[in-house]
Design a protein around this motif. Structure first.
Motif, PDB file in Angstrom:
ATOM      1  N   VAL A  57      -1.584  -8.965  -8.833  1.00 55.05           N
ATOM      2  CA  VAL A  57      -1.440  -7.513  -8.849  1.00 55.05           C
ATOM      3  C   VAL A  57      -2.220  -6.894  -7.694  1.00 55.05           C
ATOM      4  CG1 VAL A  57      -1.940  -5.415 -10.132  1.00 55.05           C
ATOM      5  CG2 VAL A  57      -1.080  -7.439 -11.326  1.00 55.05           C
ATOM      6  N   GLN A  58      -1.554  -6.036  -6.947  1.00 51.80           N
ATOM      7  CA  GLN A  58      -2.222  -5.322  -5.860  1.00 51.80           C
ATOM      8  C   GLN A  58      -1.728  -3.888  -5.800  1.00 51.80           C
ATOM      9  OE1 GLN A  58      -1.673  -7.726  -2.230  1.00 51.80           O
ATOM     10  NE2 GLN A  58      -3.890  -7.960  -2.218  1.00 51.80           N
ATOM     11  N   LEU A  59      -2.634  -2.991  -5.485  1.00 45.33           N
ATOM     12  CA  LEU A  59      -2.297  -1.607  -5.208  1.00 45.33           C
ATOM     13  C   LEU A  59      -3.016  -1.231  -3.923  1.00 45.33           C
ATOM     14  CD1 LEU A  59      -2.987  -1.811  -8.573  1.00 45.33           C
ATOM     15  CD2 LEU A  59      -1.871   0.402  -8.431  1.00 45.33           C
ATOM     16  N   VAL A  60      -2.302  -0.650  -2.996  1.00 45.03           N
ATOM     17  CA  VAL A  60      -2.871  -0.299  -1.699  1.00 45.03           C
ATOM     18  C   VAL A  60      -2.513   1.153  -1.379  1.00 45.03           C
ATOM     19  CG1 VAL A  60      -2.973  -0.818   0.746  1.00 45.03           C
ATOM     20  CG2 VAL A  60      -2.693  -2.683  -0.904  1.00 45.03           C
ATOM     21  N   GLU A  61      -3.547   1.990  -1.278  1.00 46.83           N
ATOM     22  CA  GLU A  61      -3.332   3.398  -0.939  1.00 46.83           C
ATOM     23  C   GLU A  61      -3.342   3.585   0.571  1.00 46.83           C
ATOM     24  OE1 GLU A  61      -6.217   3.338  -4.555  1.00 46.83           O
ATOM     25  OE2 GLU A  61      -5.964   2.303  -2.640  1.00 46.83           O
ATOM     26  N   SER A  62      -2.617   4.584   1.002  1.00 49.00           N
ATOM     27  CA  SER A  62      -2.637   4.985   2.406  1.00 49.00           C
ATOM     28  C   SER A  62      -2.263   6.459   2.506  1.00 49.00           C
ATOM     29  CB  SER A  62      -1.678   4.130   3.241  1.00 49.00           C
ATOM     30  OG  SER A  62      -0.354   4.292   2.776  1.00 49.00           O
ATOM     31  N   GLY A  63      -2.518   7.033   3.684  1.00 45.24           N
ATOM     32  CA  GLY A  63      -2.104   8.401   3.920  1.00 45.24           C
ATOM     33  C   GLY A  63      -3.197   9.435   3.900  1.00 45.24           C
ATOM     34  N   GLY A  64      -4.417   9.014   3.614  1.00 41.30           N
ATOM     35  CA  GLY A  64      -5.512   9.970   3.606  1.00 41.30           C
ATOM     36  C   GLY A  64      -5.867  10.434   5.010  1.00 41.30           C
ATOM     37  N   GLY A  65      -6.727  11.431   5.080  1.00 41.42           N
ATOM     38  CA  GLY A  65      -7.151  11.942   6.369  1.00 41.42           C
ATOM     39  C   GLY A  65      -7.825  13.284   6.251  1.00 41.42           C
ATOM     40  N   LEU A  66      -7.988  13.921   7.392  1.00 43.73           N
ATOM     41  CA  LEU A  66      -8.615  15.244   7.479  1.00 43.73           C
ATOM     42  C   LEU A  66      -7.511  16.296   7.611  1.00 43.73           C
ATOM     43  CD1 LEU A  66     -11.063  17.136   7.913  1.00 43.73           C
ATOM     44  CD2 LEU A  66     -10.906  16.578  10.364  1.00 43.73           C
ATOM     45  N   VAL A  67      -7.602  17.325   6.780  1.00 46.34           N
ATOM     46  CA  VAL A  67      -6.594  18.383   6.809  1.00 46.34           C
ATOM     47  C   VAL A  67      -7.291  19.716   6.606  1.00 46.34           C
ATOM     48  CG1 VAL A  67      -6.101  18.163   4.335  1.00 46.34           C
ATOM     49  CG2 VAL A  67      -4.346  19.085   5.877  1.00 46.34           C
ATOM     50  N   GLN A  68      -6.731  20.755   7.174  1.00 48.10           N
ATOM     51  CA  GLN A  68      -7.310  22.089   7.009  1.00 48.10           C
ATOM     52  C   GLN A  68      -6.928  22.668   5.644  1.00 48.10           C
ATOM     53  OE1 GLN A  68      -6.029  24.497  10.339  1.00 48.10           O
ATOM     54  NE2 GLN A  68      -7.649  23.685  11.653  1.00 48.10           N
ATOM     55  N   PRO A  69      -7.738  23.564   5.134  1.00 49.39           N
ATOM     56  CA  PRO A  69      -7.369  24.242   3.878  1.00 49.39           C
ATOM     57  C   PRO A  69      -5.979  24.857   3.977  1.00 49.39           C
ATOM     58  CG  PRO A  69      -9.632  24.734   4.444  1.00 49.39           C
ATOM     59  CD  PRO A  69      -9.069  23.982   5.616  1.00 49.39           C
ATOM     60  N   GLY A  70      -5.206  24.685   2.901  1.00 46.64           N
ATOM     61  CA  GLY A  70      -3.828  25.148   2.905  1.00 46.64           C
ATOM     62  C   GLY A  70      -2.822  24.134   3.399  1.00 46.64           C
ATOM     63  N   GLY A  71      -3.322  23.050   3.959  1.00 46.99           N
ATOM     64  CA  GLY A  71      -2.455  22.022   4.498  1.00 46.99           C
ATOM     65  C   GLY A  71      -1.942  21.053   3.447  1.00 46.99           C
ATOM     66  N   SER A  72      -1.207  20.052   3.917  1.00 50.78           N
ATOM     67  CA  SER A  72      -0.578  19.072   3.023  1.00 50.78           C
ATOM     68  C   SER A  72      -0.847  17.651   3.494  1.00 50.78           C
ATOM     69  CB  SER A  72       0.943  19.289   2.986  1.00 50.78           C
ATOM     70  OG  SER A  72       1.267  20.564   2.477  1.00 50.78           O
ATOM     71  N   LEU A  73      -0.832  16.750   2.536  1.00 48.28           N
ATOM     72  CA  LEU A  73      -0.900  15.314   2.798  1.00 48.28           C
ATOM     73  C   LEU A  73      -0.030  14.615   1.772  1.00 48.28           C
ATOM     74  CD1 LEU A  73      -4.672  14.426   3.415  1.00 48.28           C
ATOM     75  CD2 LEU A  73      -2.822  14.257   5.085  1.00 48.28           C
ATOM     76  N   ARG A  74       0.506  13.480   2.153  1.00 52.40           N
ATOM     77  CA  ARG A  74       1.203  12.645   1.196  1.00 52.40           C
ATOM     78  C   ARG A  74       0.546  11.276   1.166  1.00 52.40           C
ATOM     79  NH1 ARG A  74       7.412  10.356   0.805  1.00 52.40           N
ATOM     80  NH2 ARG A  74       6.659   8.986   2.481  1.00 52.40           N
ATOM     81  N   LEU A  75       0.035  10.920   0.006  1.00 58.86           N
ATOM     82  CA  LEU A  75      -0.560   9.602  -0.189  1.00 58.86           C
ATOM     83  C   LEU A  75       0.486   8.647  -0.742  1.00 58.86           C
ATOM     84  CD1 LEU A  75      -3.990  10.540  -1.840  1.00 58.86           C
ATOM     85  CD2 LEU A  75      -3.352  10.504   0.588  1.00 58.86           C
ATOM     86  N   SER A  76       0.370   7.400  -0.339  1.00 58.78           N
ATOM     87  CA  SER A  76       1.247   6.353  -0.845  1.00 58.78           C
ATOM     88  C   SER A  76       0.427   5.303  -1.579  1.00 58.78           C
ATOM     89  CB  SER A  76       2.004   5.681   0.310  1.00 58.78           C
ATOM     90  OG  SER A  76       2.823   6.594   0.988  1.00 58.78           O
ATOM     91  N   CYS A  77       1.030   4.725  -2.596  1.00 59.36           N
ATOM     92  CA  CYS A  77       0.423   3.627  -3.338  1.00 59.36           C
ATOM     93  C   CYS A  77       1.455   2.506  -3.379  1.00 59.36           C
ATOM     94  CB  CYS A  77       0.047   4.081  -4.736  1.00 59.36           C
ATOM     95  SG  CYS A  77      -0.572   2.778  -5.816  1.00 59.36           S
ATOM     96  N   ALA A  78       1.267   1.523  -2.510  1.00 58.34           N
ATOM     97  CA  ALA A  78       2.166   0.376  -2.470  1.00 58.34           C
ATOM     98  C   ALA A  78       1.707  -0.652  -3.489  1.00 58.34           C
ATOM     99  CB  ALA A  78       2.184  -0.225  -1.076  1.00 58.34           C
ATOM    100  N   THR A  79       2.613  -1.041  -4.377  1.00 58.23           N
ATOM    101  CA  THR A  79       2.237  -1.950  -5.457  1.00 58.23           C
ATOM    102  C   THR A  79       2.955  -3.291  -5.314  1.00 58.23           C
ATOM    103  OG1 THR A  79       3.989  -1.348  -7.020  1.00 58.23           O
ATOM    104  CG2 THR A  79       2.025   0.071  -6.952  1.00 58.23           C
ATOM    105  N   SER A  80       2.363  -4.312  -5.874  1.00 57.10           N
ATOM    106  CA  SER A  80       2.989  -5.624  -5.915  1.00 57.10           C
ATOM    107  C   SER A  80       2.434  -6.399  -7.099  1.00 57.10           C
ATOM    108  CB  SER A  80       2.752  -6.393  -4.608  1.00 57.10           C
ATOM    109  OG  SER A  80       1.375  -6.582  -4.370  1.00 57.10           O
TER     110      SER A  80
END
Length: 126
Positions: free
Chosen positions: A2-25
């Protein structure tokens, strides 16, 4: 394995958007619920939302309702956390986690989840 790997984080300004991914296996999203959690420095880990296995229904922490959306792609074994209208208080390390889901029930309790990813940092700052 079993593995879960997150990605997509970062620095964003207030009001902005991000999409995180969780790749599973190592398991099927048809039978496992996925939860998204976050932990800010000096604070306890809290659940922000989850998606159940049976019909893909979702449940959210009140403070993120209307701003965060969880979705999944079973064919790609990936779960997403779309975060809009981000606020400085959303700053944290974000984790995804899995738990066996036989009843389609919701849970945002970290101790009910069995496997965890390594986390991805989200920083909301101007």
């Amino acid at each position: 394995q079993v593995q879960l790997v997150e990605s997509g984080g970062g620095l964003v300004q207030p009001g902005g958007s991000l999409r995180l991914s969780c790749a599973t296996s190592g398991f099927s999203l048809d039978f496992y619920a996925i939860g998204w959690f976050r932990q800010a420095p000096g604070k306890e880990r809290e659940g922000v939302g989850c998606i159940v296995s049976s019909d893909g229904s979702t449940y959210y922490l009140d403070s993120v309702k209307g701003r965060f959306t969880i979705s999944r792609d079973n064919a790609e074994n990936t779960v997403y956390l779309q975060m809009n209208s981000l606020r400085p208080e959303d700053t944290a390390v974000y984790y995804c986690a899995s738990r066996y889901d036989s009843s389609g029930s919701y849970s945002l309790r970290p101790n009910e989840y069995d496997y965890w990813g390594q986390g991805t940092q989200v920083t909301v700052s101007s």
